[in-house]
Scaffold this active site. Structure first.
Site, mmCIF file in Angstrom:
data_model
loop_
_atom_site.group_PDB
_atom_site.id
_atom_site.type_symbol
_atom_site.label_atom_id
_atom_site.label_comp_id
_atom_site.label_asym_id
_atom_site.label_seq_id
_atom_site.Cartn_x
_atom_site.Cartn_y
_atom_site.Cartn_z
ATOM 1 N N LYS A 188 -11.769 -10.476 -12.639
ATOM 2 C CA LYS A 188 -11.790 -11.071 -11.311
ATOM 3 C C LYS A 188 -10.804 -10.362 -10.381
ATOM 4 O O LYS A 188 -11.182 -9.925 -9.288
ATOM 5 C CB LYS A 188 -11.451 -12.566 -11.409
ATOM 6 C CG LYS A 188 -11.561 -13.294 -10.095
ATOM 7 C CD LYS A 188 -11.353 -14.797 -10.240
ATOM 8 C CE LYS A 188 -12.666 -15.520 -10.392
ATOM 9 N NZ LYS A 188 -12.555 -16.978 -10.268
ATOM 10 N N THR A 189 -9.577 -10.231 -10.816
ATOM 11 C CA THR A 189 -8.596 -9.587 -9.934
ATOM 12 C C THR A 189 -8.849 -8.082 -9.835
ATOM 13 O O THR A 189 -8.621 -7.480 -8.786
ATOM 14 C CB THR A 189 -7.156 -9.854 -10.416
ATOM 15 O OG1 THR A 189 -7.017 -9.416 -11.767
ATOM 16 C CG2 THR A 189 -6.806 -11.327 -10.326
ATOM 17 N N GLY A 199 -5.860 0.666 -9.212
ATOM 18 C CA GLY A 199 -5.494 0.308 -7.843
ATOM 19 C C GLY A 199 -5.842 1.351 -6.801
ATOM 20 O O GLY A 199 -5.930 1.023 -5.615
ATOM 21 N N GLU A 200 -6.017 2.599 -7.195
ATOM 22 C CA GLU A 200 -6.161 3.653 -6.185
ATOM 23 C C GLU A 200 -7.428 4.473 -6.315
ATOM 24 O O GLU A 200 -7.923 5.012 -5.332
ATOM 25 C CB GLU A 200 -4.909 4.538 -6.208
ATOM 26 C CG GLU A 200 -3.710 3.629 -5.997
ATOM 27 C CD GLU A 200 -2.359 4.290 -5.972
ATOM 28 O OE1 GLU A 200 -2.067 4.962 -4.985
ATOM 29 O OE2 GLU A 200 -1.605 4.093 -6.937
ATOM 30 N N PHE A 235 0.807 -1.223 0.000
ATOM 31 C CA PHE A 235 0.000 0.000 0.000
ATOM 32 C C PHE A 235 0.837 1.268 0.000
ATOM 33 O O PHE A 235 0.387 2.317 0.461
ATOM 34 C CB PHE A 235 -1.002 -0.026 1.170
ATOM 35 C CG PHE A 235 -1.693 -1.354 1.291
ATOM 36 C CD1 PHE A 235 -2.548 -1.786 0.298
ATOM 37 C CD2 PHE A 235 -1.434 -2.204 2.356
ATOM 38 C CE1 PHE A 235 -3.153 -3.038 0.368
ATOM 39 C CE2 PHE A 235 -2.031 -3.454 2.438
ATOM 40 C CZ PHE A 235 -2.901 -3.876 1.442
ATOM 41 N N GLY A 256 -5.484 3.190 -14.769
ATOM 42 C CA GLY A 256 -5.155 2.695 -13.429
ATOM 43 C C GLY A 256 -6.399 2.317 -12.630
ATOM 44 O O GLY A 256 -7.428 2.976 -12.714
ATOM 45 N N ILE A 267 2.016 -7.243 -5.394
ATOM 46 C CA ILE A 267 1.789 -6.964 -3.973
ATOM 47 C C ILE A 267 0.362 -7.369 -3.591
ATOM 48 O O ILE A 267 -0.192 -6.886 -2.610
ATOM 49 C CB ILE A 267 2.045 -5.477 -3.659
ATOM 50 C CG1 ILE A 267 1.200 -4.580 -4.567
ATOM 51 C CG2 ILE A 267 3.520 -5.152 -3.829
ATOM 52 C CD1 ILE A 267 1.310 -3.091 -4.235
ATOM 53 N N GLY A 268 -0.197 -8.260 -4.393
ATOM 54 C CA GLY A 268 -1.580 -8.671 -4.188
ATOM 55 C C GLY A 268 -2.483 -8.140 -5.279
ATOM 56 O O GLY A 268 -3.689 -8.365 -5.287
ATOM 57 N N THR A 269 -1.857 -7.424 -6.201
ATOM 58 C CA THR A 269 -2.589 -6.729 -7.257
ATOM 59 C C THR A 269 -2.963 -7.643 -8.405
ATOM 60 O O THR A 269 -3.754 -7.270 -9.260
ATOM 61 C CB THR A 269 -1.702 -5.592 -7.784
ATOM 62 O OG1 THR A 269 -0.347 -6.106 -7.870
ATOM 63 C CG2 THR A 269 -1.687 -4.433 -6.826
#
Lengths: 705, 169, 329
Positions: free
Chosen positions: A599-600, A670-671, A243, A668, A471-473
């Site tokens: 899914k991810t 992730g954020e 994170f 993007g 990192i789990g992404t």
């Protein structure tokens, strides 16, 4: 699966079978022969210097191999960056700073012996007073590591911006709002602590390190130790969450290196304790934010101002783009943003999921809600009315911007039209129920320093190498999908290799840039490989074929503003007797371009929303101004959401391909998902109770009657 | 102060010498090299170290190895039968009930134990009828019973359906 | 952790004698709190005497009603016991509201009573703390106050007792049975904890080497319809800001029996005797409940950072009594 269908397929994580057994190897789990263990000493004052060290009792303890302090630690070539260097002087700049370490035969011995070392300090007065009216606020000059030009803030942008005449705009407004919001220090707390195993021999230095970017960490460490980077190999195939806390800080590896030099030939293992993670791996800085809005009689914004004061550390300046989203979200002819920093005796802040936008949008999107309500407007219609045609500051068109669609689609899915306009909305069994909405945004930057190698063997298998991080992404899965599509081969025929400096250069996982940077590089390499194959008549030579390609320039970066968007909806319940807040439902609609793996991606988006919930309701470091320490420094004291805090979470992606950001059509993801959630919840709480909480987190005492 | 103990881990017996201070978690990870159970907080505040200890889920970071000589320990690695994953493990994969995977072994051990507890009729603090013979594992029940396992990636919204699916079958 | 010797006790009397004679010795049972504190060197025993296998793991019916619960019974087993769920639901709920299943599987009933405070200044050995190091001062009082006590606190110490189970036990008039160097005795839970003004370093009246062997809950028909409500900063897996164990009986519209105990507000589970006295014989109305709760909390001595606990405790008590009386209708 053929290459053509690879991107967009909801594949299970390729490393899933390892993770469900606990067999994915995290940094501290690599089998090494006869390791020694390091345990650190942390400063117990926030400001001053170490004046005396007595390590005699520790040294005498059986099993202790050595004690390190600033008096005997190796002198580093690059001693001044507190996120990299340690033990270079006796100076103490925050409570919980590394001031020593013990290396011993076991964890138990190292930890106990660390407690036997006594340190004397000369204390200076502690200043951790975070106020917007301090007379020593500074305009930041963060040394930009990312961003195309040097700027004042961490993303390379300027601290201040202005368009038109803000004050005149406010004077001309029919409706105005002037409100101040604040957010506390928050901590990343990946479940995997920051760990390292250092194996230092004359030939090679191997570091197993929990890392968001093995190349950046290697460069930082090579600079610090004044050695050639090629001597160091950093390995990090699986990372137990990060994170943002495993990008820039790396002092845990520095100490592991120092420990390894102390016991030549022996691997040294070092894992931070959960308590130590509160001061040594960064945090999201506290903010105080003033938002001023002015609108005409129809609710059209004529002025938008966002003035931010952030906390930073005396040890090292960090300043993030809290104002960034306010520069692009809504149209207004007169606008200003400013950023100032308060320099305090606190640990060094760093990027944390959605750095800047996450806190900035709590303020802006709360203010938008307050303003809409005060003007008697629907919060969605108010936002739609102020949708800009181009980036309001730069004037650039957006590469793609479907915020209005997100709001409309979310409204439909959430059932927004049934919302009671008045407060309290409704009550059920002693719980007040309300709903709220907020917008989300996050940029899609392209970072330099990416190279991919693809090799095809005579057997038709493709090996793709780039030192990216998972990192789990979902990197292990999604990059294979991108490669398969670009190579037009089955995903099963692609072997991906990441997380190791033996693989080509890659930027760190962060800034929602992973797919954009690593994926684009792989895409380019795949194109070259296919061209090379064509030159060879389409056949793979017996010895195989290999290409290595750098990330291509994107000419559109100068022509378009590139951002992801989203709309988040929350339903909350507030208990009438106790003020307890529950969030039975969250819904997010996101414009993140083409989705590589639904899914991810869904997991990442709902994870971000849940962290946003956690930011809204739970997370805050409690700092004691007398000592300057984090009081609630464990997971019993620092709460983040547990399973029972989370209800239904729905995620929907628009699947609108972006034409300019990258060849995959993605943006993007992730954020953008953590940006706006806290405001949606705060807005829903206000809808339920009539109480506007402008100071995170929204704890029950703020709602108690 | 060293002491010799035996532990049965995932069906295999180990004899080892431990410092009296060594926790079961550190004995597994540092002495035996069995790293399935994870160290997240080392204080019983996250659940990443969850194992079955003599059949019940427990935080292996808070028990001393010497005090558990002869114990039967099962980690997530031991739930699988060779290459054949446990149904809970398969369900976690298909529901994408994890991201970084670090809390996952603890979540899965905890979930398997939780189903047994529910089977035995153990109530939870959210059970409407504390005295009910049968536990209905709806969202709220599963979420409460799994709250001793924190997930910072926040896969909770996938963990609950992953467990519910196994509970139904 | 400080090095220590581990001893699996052979019998109760030698275990008691050993710990009584050696100030550096400590009993070990579930260990969830002891090992936690030993890691941080808040506690530094040099000898651990393991008694988990010695104390009873049985829950037995008492003649004439009530239950005798062996000190070695796990928190999980006690919460799941049918007799507890039917006869004393507040106790079952209190236990289930605390910690997690993993911890409750390890933690014993005896140990639950003897948990140390979660005050973060107590848990940090670099901070002054009268409970950890008598005479060093209380750093919590002028520090972060959110979790601190509002009732019964002293200038020496404002820590709260963290147990949920003990709150229900206090409301149920449970009695602890012990064996110590001076033999066996019984101590009511409501007299088990010492006032911090008498020296906060000792939490309970138990002597060195005195071991809890069992706890008895007397028959209490009123408890069959009782509840525990825990208010905290997270929906689960968090300590109480305020918790309430309550039971109420109403006859002809008036309160004919009532039990109230509060958690999260004092150095001990706080039996609300003032509120109970105020309520007895009064009409079972919102007004009475509120007046009783306010009477109990009139003695509160809040700090700026925990003043919210006063209205929170009041509202939670009122809400509980309201819900219990509505249910009974």
């Amino acid at each position: 699966m053929s290459g053509r269908g690879a991107v967009g397929a909801p594949l299970d994580r390729v490393e899933g079978h390892l993770k469900v057994r606990g067999a994915a190897t995290y940094a501290n789990e690599w089998p090494v022969e006869n390791p020694a263990y390091l345990y650190p000493l942390l400063s117990t004052i926030a400001s001053g210097r170490v004046t005396g060290v007595d390590a005699s009792a520790a040294t005498a303890e059986p099993g202790v191999l050595g004690v390190l302090t600033h008096l005997n630690a190796p002198k580093l070539a690059w001693p001044n960056d507190p996120e990299v260097a340690a033990l270079q002087s006796g100076e103490v700049a925050f409570h919980g700073q590394f001031v020593g370490a013990v290396v011993a035969e076991s964890i138990e011995i190292a930890r106990y012996a660390a407690g036997l070392v006594t340190l004397e300090y000369e204390k200076r007065p502690v200043d951790v007073d975070m106020r917007a009216d301090r007379d020593d606020l500074l305009k930041p000059q963060h040394a930009a590591i990312f961003g195309s030009q040097p700027g004042d803030l961490q993303d390379g942008s300027s601290a201040d911006s202005a368009v038109g005449d803000f004050e005149a705009g406010m004077d001309s407004a029919i409706h105005t709002l002037d409100a101040t919001y604040s957010t506390p220090i928050q901590h990343h707390h990946p479940l995997e602590p920051h760990t390292a195993i250092a194996v230092w021999t004359d030939d090679e230095i191997t570091l197993y390190c929990s890392s968001q970017g093995v190349h950046l960490h290697r460069t930082l460490l090579a600079n610090a130790f004044g050695i050639d980077a090629s001597r160091i190999r950093v390995i990090s195939p699986h990372v137990g969450g990060a994170f943002g806390s495993k990008v820039f800080p790396v002092t845990w590896a520095t100490l592991a290196f120092m420990g390894a030099q102390l016991v030549p030939g022996r691997p040294v293992k070092f894992a931070l304790t959960r308590q130590q993670m509160f001061t040594l791996v960064g945090h999201r800085p506290a903010t105080i934010q003033r938002i001023r809005l002015g609108a005409d009689a129809d609710g059209r914004l004529v002025a938008l101002g966002h003035d931010v004061v952030q906390e930073t550390a005396r040890a090292k300046q960090y300043a993030e783009q809290t104002v960034a989203a306010s520069r692009l979200m809504y149209a207004a002819p007169h606008r200003r943003t400013t950023t100032r920093i308060a320099t305090l005796d606190l640990p060094v802040p760093t990027i944390m999921r959605g750095p800047g936008e996450a806190t900035g949008m709590f303020a802006l999107e709360s203010a938008m809600d307050e303003f809409a309500v005060s003007m008697g407007m629907d919060p969605i219609e108010f936002r739609v009315l102020n949708e800009p045609a181009v980036h309001p500051e730069s004037g650039l068109p957006f590469s793609s911007r479907h915020l209005v669609t997100c709001l409309r689609e979310g409204s439909r899915r959430f059932g927004w039209e049934h919302r009671a306009p008045a407060t309290p909305a409704r009550s059920e069994n002693g719980w007040l129920i309300g709903t709220g909405v907020a917008s989300s945004t996050y940029p899609s930057p392209r970072l330099p320093g990416n190279t991919a190698t693809i090799r095809v063997g005579a057997d038709g298998r493709h090996t793709v190498r780039i030192a990216a991080a998972d990192i789990g992404t979902g990197t292990w899965t999604t990059l294979a999908q991108i490669a398969a599509e670009a190579l037009d081969v089955a995903v099963e025929d692609v072997t991906l290799q990441i997380g190791d400096t033996d693989h080509p250069l890659a930027s760190s996982a962060g800034f929602s840039s992973g797919i954009n940077c690593w994926g684009t590089t792989i895409h380019a390499a795949a194109g070259e490989l296919r061209a090379a194959l064509n030159e060879n008549g389409g056949a793979v030579p017996d010895e195989g074929l290999e290409v290595t390609t750098d990330i291509p320039d994107n000419p559109y970066i100068a022509q378009y503003a590139m951002y992801s968007f989203g709309a988040q909806f929350a339903e909350v319940r507030v208990h009438e007797d106790t003020g307890e807040v529950r969030v039975p439902r969250l819904l997010g609609v996101f414009d993140v371009g083409r989705v590589i793996n639904p899914k991810t991606a869904r997991s990442q988006l709902l994870g971000g929303m849940t962290q946003g919930l956690s930011m809204a309701l739970h997370e805050a470091a409690a700092i004691d101004p007398r000592y300057g320490h984090v009081v609630n420094n464990d997971l019993g004291g620092y709460h983040f959401a547990a399973n029972a805090d989370v209800g239904s979470i729905e995620v929907h992606c628009l699947e609108e391909r972006d034409p300019y950001v990258n060849p995959m059509g993605s943006k993007g993801a992730g954020e953008v998902c953590i940006v706006g959630t806290a405001a949606a919840i705060a807005n829903a709480v206000c809808h339920a109770t009539g109480i506007r909480v402008r100071d995170l987190p929204i704890t029950l005492d703020k709602l108690l009657r | 102060m060293d002491q010799e103990i035996t532990l049965r881990v995932d069906g295999k017996e180990h004899t080892l010498t431990v410092d009296t201070r060594t926790t079961l978690l550190d004995a597994l990870r540092e002495r035996l090299g069995i790293t399935s159970a994870k160290k997240g907080c080392d204080h019983g505040q996250c659940g990443a170290c969850t194992v079955l200890l003599d059949g019940r889920r427990a935080n292996s970071c808070l028990v001393l190895a010497v005090a558990n000589a002869g114990a039967e320990v099962v980690t997530a690695a031991g739930l699988a039968d060779g290459d054949e994953l446990h149904p809970m493990q398969r369900s976690f994969i298909s529901h994408d009930a994890f991201q970084c995977g670090y809390c996952t072994p603890g979540q899965i051990v905890s979930a398997v134990a939780m189903l047994r507890e529910a089977e035995a009729g153990w109530p939870s603090v959210v059970s409407e009828d504390l005295d009910a013979d049968e536990v209905v594992l709806d969202h709220g029940e599963i979420a409460e019973r799994m709250s001793g396992n924190l997930c910072r990636c926040a896969a909770y919204a996938n963990i609950v359906p992953a467990i519910a699916e196994v509970a139904r079958s | 952790m400080k090095p220590f010797t581990y001893q699996r006790a052979g019998d109760m009397s030698s275990a008691v004698a050993t710990v009584a004679e050696r100030p550096e010795a400590s009993f070990l049972a579930g260990g969830t709190n002891l090992v936690d504190l030993m890691k941080m060197e808040v506690l530094t025993p040099e000898l651990l005497v393991d008694v988990r296998h010695l104390v009873s793991h049985q829950i037995q019916d008492l003649p004439g009603g009530g239950l005798r619960i062996g000190a070695g019974v796990s928190n999980s087993e006690l919460a799941a016991d049918r007799r507890v769920r039917r006869g004393y639901p507040m106790l079952s709920q209190a236990i289930l509201a605390g910690a997690s299943y993993q911890l409750r599987n390890l933690a014993t009933v005896g140990g639950n009573f003897l948990q140390r405070t979660r005050c973060m200044y107590f848990r940090d050995v670099t901070m002054p703390c009268n409970k950890r190091e008598p005479g060093t001062g209380c750093s919590a009082r002028d520090g972060q106050q959110r979790d601190l006590a509002i009732l019964g606190a002293s200038k020496l110490c404002v820590a709260t007792h963290p147990s949920d189970m003990a709150v229900a036990m206090a409301a149920l008039d449970a009695v602890v049975h012990t064996v110590g160097p001076a033999g066996e005795r019984t101590v009511p839970v409501n007299r088990l904890y010492r006032s911090p003004s008498d020296g906060p370093e000792r939490d309970t009246v138990l002597d060195r080497g005195e071991l809890i062997t069992a706890v008895e809950i007397p028959a209490a028909p009123i408890a069959a319809r009782s509840r525990y409500r825990k208010v905290r900063d997270r929906a689960s897996y968090a300590f109480a800001l305020v918790s309430v164990a309550a039971a109420i009986e109403v006859g002809d519209g008036a309160v004919s029996g009532v039990r109230i105990a509060l958690g999260g507000v004092a150095h001990r589970p706080w039996r609300a005797t003032t509120a109970e006295r105020e309520l007895f014989g009064m009409p079972a109305t919102e007004e009475s409940f509120r007046a009783a709760a306010e009477a109990e909390l009139a003695a509160a001595w809040p700090l700026p950072g925990n003043a919210f606990k006063v209205p929170l405790a009041r509202n939670t008590v009122v809400g509980m009594l309201r819900a219990l009386t509505e249910e009974a209708r």
